[in-house]
Design a protein around this motif. Sequence first.
Motif, PDB file in Angstrom:
ATOM      1  N   THR A 127       0.831  -1.192   0.000  1.00 54.85           N
ATOM      2  CA  THR A 127       0.000   0.000   0.000  1.00 54.85           C
ATOM      3  C   THR A 127       0.874   1.252   0.000  1.00 54.85           C
ATOM      4  OG1 THR A 127      -0.089  -0.053   2.417  1.00 54.85           O
ATOM      5  CG2 THR A 127      -1.866  -1.146   1.236  1.00 54.85           C
ATOM      6  N   ASP A 128       0.283   2.375  -0.405  1.00 55.22           N
ATOM      7  CA  ASP A 128       1.016   3.636  -0.431  1.00 55.22           C
ATOM      8  C   ASP A 128       1.278   4.159   0.979  1.00 55.22           C
ATOM      9  OD1 ASP A 128       1.051   3.632  -3.187  1.00 55.22           O
ATOM     10  OD2 ASP A 128      -0.826   4.743  -3.352  1.00 55.22           O
ATOM     11  N   LEU A 129       0.336   3.936   1.878  1.00 52.45           N
ATOM     12  CA  LEU A 129       0.485   4.402   3.250  1.00 52.45           C
ATOM     13  C   LEU A 129       0.947   3.261   4.146  1.00 52.45           C
ATOM     14  CD1 LEU A 129      -2.773   6.549   3.587  1.00 52.45           C
ATOM     15  CD2 LEU A 129      -0.434   7.355   3.200  1.00 52.45           C
ATOM     16  N   PRO A 130       1.873   3.536   5.072  1.00 54.72           N
ATOM     17  CA  PRO A 130       2.346   2.476   5.971  1.00 54.72           C
ATOM     18  C   PRO A 130       1.204   1.911   6.821  1.00 54.72           C
ATOM     19  CG  PRO A 130       3.777   4.410   6.100  1.00 54.72           C
ATOM     20  CD  PRO A 130       2.567   4.807   5.310  1.00 54.72           C
ATOM     21  N   THR A 131       1.116   0.603   6.918  1.00 48.65           N
ATOM     22  CA  THR A 131       0.125  -0.026   7.789  1.00 48.65           C
ATOM     23  C   THR A 131       0.660  -0.033   9.217  1.00 48.65           C
ATOM     24  OG1 THR A 131       1.069  -2.235   7.512  1.00 48.65           O
ATOM     25  CG2 THR A 131      -0.550  -1.520   5.871  1.00 48.65           C
ATOM     26  N   THR A 132      -0.179  -0.437  10.142  1.00 48.49           N
ATOM     27  CA  THR A 132       0.271  -0.511  11.538  1.00 48.49           C
ATOM     28  C   THR A 132       1.429  -1.490  11.672  1.00 48.49           C
ATOM     29  OG1 THR A 132      -1.462  -2.161  11.932  1.00 48.49           O
ATOM     30  CG2 THR A 132      -1.961   0.119  12.523  1.00 48.49           C
ATOM     31  N   VAL A 133       1.424  -2.550  10.873  1.00 53.02           N
ATOM     32  CA  VAL A 133       2.508  -3.531  10.935  1.00 53.02           C
ATOM     33  C   VAL A 133       3.802  -2.938  10.385  1.00 53.02           C
ATOM     34  CG1 VAL A 133       3.343  -5.722   9.996  1.00 53.02           C
ATOM     35  CG2 VAL A 133       1.024  -5.567  10.902  1.00 53.02           C
ATOM     36  N   THR A 134       3.729  -2.287   9.214  1.00 54.63           N
ATOM     37  CA  THR A 134       4.956  -1.736   8.627  1.00 54.63           C
ATOM     38  C   THR A 134       5.522  -0.602   9.476  1.00 54.63           C
ATOM     39  OG1 THR A 134       3.649  -0.286   7.175  1.00 54.63           O
ATOM     40  CG2 THR A 134       4.366  -2.398   6.269  1.00 54.63           C
ATOM     41  N   GLN A 135       4.652   0.175  10.107  1.00 56.46           N
ATOM     42  CA  GLN A 135       5.139   1.235  10.988  1.00 56.46           C
ATOM     43  C   GLN A 135       5.928   0.644  12.156  1.00 56.46           C
ATOM     44  OE1 GLN A 135       1.406   3.177  11.866  1.00 56.46           O
ATOM     45  NE2 GLN A 135       1.752   4.782  10.355  1.00 56.46           N
ATOM     46  N   ARG A 136       5.422  -0.438  12.695  1.00 55.69           N
ATOM     47  CA  ARG A 136       6.122  -1.077  13.809  1.00 55.69           C
ATOM     48  C   ARG A 136       7.434  -1.686  13.339  1.00 55.69           C
ATOM     49  NH1 ARG A 136       3.058  -4.461  18.382  1.00 55.69           N
ATOM     50  NH2 ARG A 136       2.719  -2.294  18.991  1.00 55.69           N
ATOM     51  N   GLN A 137       7.426  -2.305  12.176  1.00 55.36           N
ATOM     52  CA  GLN A 137       8.646  -2.927  11.674  1.00 55.36           C
ATOM     53  C   GLN A 137       9.715  -1.890  11.360  1.00 55.36           C
ATOM     54  OE1 GLN A 137       7.294  -5.405   8.426  1.00 55.36           O
ATOM     55  NE2 GLN A 137       6.723  -7.081   9.804  1.00 55.36           N
ATOM     56  N   LEU A 138       9.321  -0.741  10.833  1.00 53.96           N
ATOM     57  CA  LEU A 138      10.281   0.330  10.582  1.00 53.96           C
ATOM     58  C   LEU A 138      10.891   0.816  11.898  1.00 53.96           C
ATOM     59  CD1 LEU A 138       8.356   2.364   7.844  1.00 53.96           C
ATOM     60  CD2 LEU A 138      10.494   1.103   7.528  1.00 53.96           C
ATOM     61  N   ALA A 139      10.059   0.896  12.925  1.00 54.24           N
ATOM     62  CA  ALA A 139      10.569   1.304  14.233  1.00 54.24           C
ATOM     63  C   ALA A 139      11.524   0.261  14.792  1.00 54.24           C
ATOM     64  CB  ALA A 139       9.398   1.524  15.197  1.00 54.24           C
ATOM     65  N   GLN A 140      11.212  -1.014  14.559  1.00 54.45           N
ATOM     66  CA  GLN A 140      12.085  -2.085  15.041  1.00 54.45           C
ATOM     67  C   GLN A 140      13.438  -2.029  14.337  1.00 54.45           C
ATOM     68  OE1 GLN A 140      10.607  -6.012  14.184  1.00 54.45           O
ATOM     69  NE2 GLN A 140      12.329  -7.050  15.159  1.00 54.45           N
ATOM     70  N   VAL A 141      13.421  -1.839  13.030  1.00 52.00           N
ATOM     71  CA  VAL A 141      14.666  -1.763  12.260  1.00 52.00           C
ATOM     72  C   VAL A 141      15.512  -0.574  12.711  1.00 52.00           C
ATOM     73  CG1 VAL A 141      15.634  -1.347   9.965  1.00 52.00           C
ATOM     74  CG2 VAL A 141      13.742  -2.955  10.247  1.00 52.00           C
ATOM     75  N   GLY A 142      14.858   0.540  13.052  1.00 51.69           N
ATOM     76  CA  GLY A 142      15.578   1.753  13.419  1.00 51.69           C
ATOM     77  C   GLY A 142      15.907   1.874  14.892  1.00 51.69           C
ATOM     78  N   MET A 143      15.654   0.834  15.689  1.00 46.13           N
ATOM     79  CA  MET A 143      15.919   0.932  17.118  1.00 46.13           C
ATOM     80  C   MET A 143      17.413   1.098  17.370  1.00 46.13           C
ATOM     81  SD  MET A 143      14.349  -1.383  20.204  1.00 46.13           S
ATOM     82  CE  MET A 143      14.922  -2.933  19.529  1.00 46.13           C
ATOM     83  N   SER A 144      17.760   2.004  18.272  1.00 45.51           N
ATOM     84  CA  SER A 144      19.161   2.311  18.541  1.00 45.51           C
ATOM     85  C   SER A 144      19.847   1.168  19.283  1.00 45.51           C
ATOM     86  CB  SER A 144      19.268   3.587  19.372  1.00 45.51           C
ATOM     87  OG  SER A 144      18.763   3.387  20.678  1.00 45.51           O
TER      88      SER A 144
END
Length: 301
Positions: free
Chosen positions: A85-102
């Motif tokens: 989808t063009d807009l991030p889903t709740t799952v993709t938003q969480r996964q992006l946050a997981q990938v970017g965790m410090s």
Amino acid sequence: MQSQWRVIDCTDLEGRISYVRGNMRIRKDGEDDVADIPLAQTAVVLLGLRVSCSASVLHEMARFGVSVMLCDWRGVPDAALHAWTDLPTTVTQRQLAQVGMSVPRKKNAWARIVQAKIRGQAACLDALDIDGGGVIRGIAAAVRSGDPSNCEGQAAREYWKRVFPKDTSFSRVPGKGSGRNAQLDYAYMVLRGFTVKAVISAGLIPSIGVNHRGRGNYFCLADDLLEVYRPAIDYAVAQLSATDSLEDRAVKKYLVDSVNQQFNGSGLTIPSSLNDFSQQFGLYCEKKIDRLPVPEYVGVP
């Protein structure tokens, strides 16, 4: 749990799923009653081997940003369908946050997991009326961010030489395939299956852990989170005789049941606690909470 994080578990369903005006409609075989669940409030749907649904239903799930997990006979996901989808889903938003965790945030999470695991090992010894809990708690108190001193390993050496006092020749060797090692390996395998399911249901990427890593391991995060539950399994295994064989179906059933036991008298079973822990880890990745709440085995009530 937030409403959009509803996880619909259809792994044991024998029936059909259809789409009706923004809802997934679930009907069991041989029953007239149906259950309508809003797709707008759903993050993940788990499908088992006896569920039937049309491609049009899957397209509607994709349109609403629902991730669909295909599960094997154990209920463990082995494939997934994600929306483009063009807009991030709740799952993709969480996964992006997981990938970017410090890195510091990961190290802090790992330290809390290690501390909880070690204290759980001490509680296991206490529950078995075996000396050594105080020594192990002292090691837990020394854990620092990222566990650079390998307190986990130090505690393991003290723990494993005590936990099965009648088995003087015991040495913990994963994959050894006999005696206590076989019992532990089998129970841990069942525990890992539940953890994989919980991690994926929480919309997390299972291959990205906080400590475990490896190209050949797709479930590093599951191997991180399950650590705190091991002492509860160890206590159950200690109730068996070292000669109890996995060839005995009653022994296998006992070990499976040990993974479905109540955890700490909280009213949650281990699988339910894993679901909650995985969701908390997701919130931690998204920085919606500053401190990862880690469950801890405290022994039998």
